[in-house]
Design a protein around this motif. Structure first.
Motif, PDB file in Angstrom:
ATOM      1  N   PHE A 110       0.791  -1.137   0.172  1.00  0.00           N
ATOM      2  CA  PHE A 110      -0.010   0.213   0.195  1.00  0.00           C
ATOM      3  C   PHE A 110       0.937   1.286   0.083  1.00  0.00           C
ATOM      4  N   LEU A 111       1.825   1.109   0.776  1.00  0.00           N
ATOM      5  CA  LEU A 111       2.683   2.267   0.801  1.00  0.00           C
ATOM      6  C   LEU A 111       3.465   2.582  -0.558  1.00  0.00           C
ATOM      7  N   ALA A 112       3.955   1.686  -1.364  1.00  0.00           N
ATOM      8  CA  ALA A 112       4.360   1.924  -2.484  1.00  0.00           C
ATOM      9  C   ALA A 112       3.443   2.270  -3.596  1.00  0.00           C
ATOM     10  N   ASP A 113       2.166   1.800  -3.341  1.00  0.00           N
ATOM     11  CA  ASP A 113       1.296   2.206  -4.576  1.00  0.00           C
ATOM     12  C   ASP A 113       0.734   3.644  -4.202  1.00  0.00           C
ATOM     13  N   HIS A 114       0.895   4.011  -2.988  1.00  0.00           N
ATOM     14  CA  HIS A 114       0.428   5.462  -2.826  1.00  0.00           C
ATOM     15  C   HIS A 114       1.407   6.439  -2.051  1.00  0.00           C
ATOM     16  N   LYS A 115       2.550   6.094  -2.894  1.00  0.00           N
ATOM     17  CA  LYS A 115       3.769   6.820  -2.313  1.00  0.00           C
ATOM     18  C   LYS A 115       3.946   8.499  -2.299  1.00  0.00           C
ATOM     19  N   ALA A 116       3.344   8.783  -3.378  1.00  0.00           N
ATOM     20  CA  ALA A 116       3.349  10.477  -3.735  1.00  0.00           C
ATOM     21  C   ALA A 116       2.453  10.863  -2.729  1.00  0.00           C
ATOM     22  N   ALA A 117       1.370  10.413  -2.637  1.00  0.00           N
ATOM     23  CA  ALA A 117       0.035  10.967  -1.704  1.00  0.00           C
ATOM     24  C   ALA A 117       0.724  10.916  -0.133  1.00  0.00           C
ATOM     25  N   LEU A 118       1.352   9.913  -0.009  1.00  0.00           N
ATOM     26  CA  LEU A 118       1.904   9.736   1.742  1.00  0.00           C
ATOM     27  C   LEU A 118       2.816  10.913   1.719  1.00  0.00           C
ATOM     28  N   GLU A 119       3.893  10.890   0.840  1.00  0.00           N
ATOM     29  CA  GLU A 119       4.968  11.948   1.195  1.00  0.00           C
ATOM     30  C   GLU A 119       4.335  13.274   1.092  1.00  0.00           C
ATOM     31  N   ARG A 120       3.584  13.511   0.211  1.00  0.00           N
ATOM     32  CA  ARG A 120       2.993  14.955   0.431  1.00  0.00           C
ATOM     33  C   ARG A 120       2.246  15.182   1.597  1.00  0.00           C
ATOM     34  N   ILE A 121       1.464  14.343   2.226  1.00  0.00           N
ATOM     35  CA  ILE A 121       0.888  14.419   3.486  1.00  0.00           C
ATOM     36  C   ILE A 121       1.731  14.527   4.366  1.00  0.00           C
ATOM     37  N   GLU A 122       2.572  13.642   4.585  1.00  0.00           N
ATOM     38  CA  GLU A 122       3.757  13.756   5.619  1.00  0.00           C
ATOM     39  C   GLU A 122       4.293  15.161   5.744  1.00  0.00           C
ATOM     40  N   GLY A 123       4.757  15.647   4.544  1.00  0.00           N
ATOM     41  CA  GLY A 123       5.322  16.878   4.339  1.00  0.00           C
ATOM     42  C   GLY A 123       4.569  18.102   5.146  1.00  0.00           C
ATOM     43  N   LEU A 124       3.361  17.978   4.521  1.00  0.00           N
ATOM     44  CA  LEU A 124       2.481  19.062   5.103  1.00  0.00           C
ATOM     45  C   LEU A 124       1.883  18.868   6.668  1.00  0.00           C
ATOM     46  N   ALA A 228      -8.840  10.604   2.431  1.00  0.00           N
ATOM     47  CA  ALA A 228      -8.778   9.696   3.859  1.00  0.00           C
ATOM     48  C   ALA A 228      -7.682   9.841   4.621  1.00  0.00           C
ATOM     49  N   LEU A 229      -6.511   9.718   3.936  1.00  0.00           N
ATOM     50  CA  LEU A 229      -5.090   9.855   4.545  1.00  0.00           C
ATOM     51  C   LEU A 229      -4.792  11.156   4.976  1.00  0.00           C
ATOM     52  N   ALA A 230      -5.244  12.211   4.310  1.00  0.00           N
ATOM     53  CA  ALA A 230      -5.255  13.721   4.722  1.00  0.00           C
ATOM     54  C   ALA A 230      -5.974  14.055   5.981  1.00  0.00           C
ATOM     55  N   PHE A 231      -7.257  13.483   5.713  1.00  0.00           N
ATOM     56  CA  PHE A 231      -8.044  13.749   7.118  1.00  0.00           C
ATOM     57  C   PHE A 231      -7.514  13.159   8.178  1.00  0.00           C
ATOM     58  N   THR A 232      -7.142  11.695   8.271  1.00  0.00           N
ATOM     59  CA  THR A 232      -6.402  11.413   9.218  1.00  0.00           C
ATOM     60  C   THR A 232      -5.183  12.103   9.828  1.00  0.00           C
ATOM     61  N   ALA A 233      -4.335  12.536   8.943  1.00  0.00           N
ATOM     62  CA  ALA A 233      -3.179  13.086   9.365  1.00  0.00           C
ATOM     63  C   ALA A 233      -3.529  14.472  10.047  1.00  0.00           C
ATOM     64  N   ARG A 234      -4.411  15.267   9.624  1.00  0.00           N
ATOM     65  CA  ARG A 234      -4.897  16.293   9.979  1.00  0.00           C
ATOM     66  C   ARG A 234      -5.470  16.318  11.380  1.00  0.00           C
ATOM     67  N   GLN A 235      -6.031  15.082  12.002  1.00  0.00           N
ATOM     68  CA  GLN A 235      -6.651  15.068  12.933  1.00  0.00           C
ATOM     69  C   GLN A 235      -5.379  14.681  13.982  1.00  0.00           C
ATOM     70  N   LEU A 236      -4.519  13.793  13.604  1.00  0.00           N
ATOM     71  CA  LEU A 236      -3.291  13.575  14.543  1.00  0.00           C
ATOM     72  C   LEU A 236      -2.472  14.595  14.632  1.00  0.00           C
ATOM     73  N   GLU A 237      -2.296  15.678  13.765  1.00  0.00           N
ATOM     74  CA  GLU A 237      -1.573  16.852  13.895  1.00  0.00           C
ATOM     75  C   GLU A 237      -2.241  17.738  14.844  1.00  0.00           C
ATOM     76  N   ALA A 238      -3.575  18.061  14.656  1.00  0.00           N
ATOM     77  CA  ALA A 238      -4.478  18.924  15.364  1.00  0.00           C
ATOM     78  C   ALA A 238      -4.285  18.184  17.028  1.00  0.00           C
ATOM     79  N   LYS A 239      -3.930  16.970  17.370  1.00  0.00           N
ATOM     80  CA  LYS A 239      -4.193  16.342  18.603  1.00  0.00           C
ATOM     81  C   LYS A 239      -2.863  16.284  19.265  1.00  0.00           C
ATOM     82  N   GLY A 240      -1.754  17.050  18.702  1.00  0.00           N
ATOM     83  CA  GLY A 240      -0.351  17.324  19.120  1.00  0.00           C
ATOM     84  C   GLY A 240       0.675  16.478  18.679  1.00  0.00           C
ATOM     85  N   TRP A 241       0.447  15.760  17.243  1.00  0.00           N
ATOM     86  CA  TRP A 241       1.604  15.172  16.847  1.00  0.00           C
ATOM     87  C   TRP A 241       2.812  15.686  16.930  1.00  0.00           C
ATOM     88  N   VAL A 242       4.102  15.169  17.216  1.00  0.00           N
ATOM     89  CA  VAL A 242       5.477  15.659  17.279  1.00  0.00           C
ATOM     90  C   VAL A 242       6.067  15.128  15.880  1.00  0.00           C
TER      91      VAL A 242
END
Length: 417
Positions: A110-124, A228-242
């Motif tokens: 899954f990581l390989a299939d969606h590499k570009a989207a995951l890298e972009r969301i991780e960077g943001l 879906a991934l961006a939505f989840t990442a934004r939730q974790l970011e807002a909850k205090g992700w380091v």
């Protein structure tokens, strides 16, 4: 009297006695009460921007589902964790090695299939791709699981007769707003608790954090992986992700330490844990940055399994789903997807206690002056810690695990007061 008839009469009498000894489930609230409750929601829904047309269509034909967990119904046990794997399985069963390995293999693909989207969301957002993929895997097995329930029915039932009515009232209103915004009713399929979408989140979270992750001009957390991934990442970011930090570390505890040190109230810099004799499993030393970060001891099986230092990002995952085992599952699955392996310390043989046993211990320890904030039958870090402290203060073997042995001892102590 013929022998056969005598046996039949004895059997019937035994059944009658058994049925009489079990309290009958009271009748659920009449349907008119549910309808009156639904009608009472209209002012709040209207204030949230929901039209009368949307409101009426949402509840057309909806009936309460009294089979789901977490309901406050006459005749139903006050402590009820039915259907929640986090509370009905042992840590060893919940963190099944074969299942984690299977999800890790799928996760790497899954990581390989969606590499570009995951890298972009991780960077943001700063949320690492491995954690995001692990959450996806845990929630719906990478989209292969489709929740069967109608979210409006689930949330209406929980807001009507649930144990947390206020919370689910807000979730129900948020779900109506989602419908008003154009989310198709057929997409509102959920878990029993009303979580929706590929990564299973509550409607209030959707309204706060859902975004267009793939740039197609719309938000679709049901079919768009990037959304879906961006939505989840934004939730974790807002909850205090380091950003750049781990969720936590498996550790080897020194012989003089025990599980009564567990829990968020005893959080301290990892450097202090090292001074106490705790070592990172695998032998590698902690980095300077790691030594200065705070963590608390977390032992999900008490003395019967691995020990962990839970850092800030563990807390954040736990805010996403309030369970030590869930957060540990996600953390370890993310590690496996990244190339890590199994836990260093094996699980010992132990059994999952009955919910009533856990609740009984919580009640007795509270009675005996141990700080127990909830009597809910759930084995959280505070329950394990207080059991350990009770065992220590009474000269019992310290395993921090709810058992009939601990319950019997605590009941005898409470009876003397």
């Amino acid at each position: 009297m013929p022998l056969k008839r005598r046996y039949l009469m004895a059997f019937a009498a035994a059944i009658a006695w058994l049925l009489g000894s079990v309290p009958a489930m009271a009748e659920p609230p009449p349907m008119q009460d549910f309808r009156a409750f639904i009608a009472s929601l209209w002012p709040d829904a209207k204030a949230a921007g929901v039209s009368r047309k949307t409101f009426d269509a949402a509840f057309a034909g909806v009936k309460p589902d009294y089979t789901i967990p977490d309901l406050d119904l006459p005749g139903r046990p006050k402590v009820d964790n039915t259907g929640q794997a986090e509370f009905t399985k042992t840590a060893a069963d919940y963190l099944s090695k074969p299942y984690l390995e299977k999800l890790a293999v799928q996760g790497r693909q899954f990581l390989a299939d969606h590499k570009a989207a995951l890298e972009r969301i991780e960077g943001l957002t700063g949320v690492d791709r491995y954690t995001l993929v692990a959450i996806w895997g845990r929630e719906t097995a990478y989209g292969s699981y489709h929740p069967p329930n109608d979210a409006i029915q689930m949330l209406a039932t929980l807001a009507f007769v649930g144990k947390r009515k206020d919370r689910f009232h807000d979730e129900l209103i948020a779900a109506l707003v989602m419908l008003q915004q154009g989310v198709p009713r057929l997409d509102m399929k959920s878990s029993w608790a009303g979580a929706v979408g590929l990564t299973q989140a509550m409607p209030t979270e959707y309204l706060k954090f859902a975004i267009d992750g793939d740039g197609d001009g719309k938000i679709d957390i049901w079919r768009s992986v990037a959304d879906a991934l961006a939505f989840t990442a934004r939730q974790l970011e807002a909850k205090g992700w380091v950003r750049g930090a781990r969720w936590g570390y498996e550790v080897i505890a020194p012989t003089h330490a025990d599980c009564s040190l567990e829990g968020p109230p005893d959080a301290r810099p990892i450097g202090d844990w090292v001074k106490m004799g705790f070592k990172k499993a695998g032998g590698r030393p902690f980095t300077k940055a790691e030594l200065s970060s705070d963590a608390y001891l977390m032992m999900p099986a008490g003395a019967y399994g691995p020990a962990f230092l839970a850092a800030q990002n563990f807390r954040v995952i736990r805010l996403y789903n309030t369970s030590d085992l869930y957060a540990l599952f996600v953390g370890n699955l993310g590690d496996r997807i990244c190339g890590g392996g199994d836990f260093a310390t094996p699980w010992k043989s132990f059994s999952q206690p009955k919910t009533r046993t856990v609740a009984g211990i919580q009640s007795r320890l509270q009675q005996l002056g141990f700080p127990m904030d909830k009597i809910d039958g759930k084995i959280g870090s505070n329950t394990r810690k207080q059991i350990g402290l009770y065992e220590k203060s009474n000269g019992l073997p310290i395993d921090c695990w709810p058992s009939e042995r601990v319950l019997a001892h605590a009941e005898s102590q409470a009876a003397r007061r």
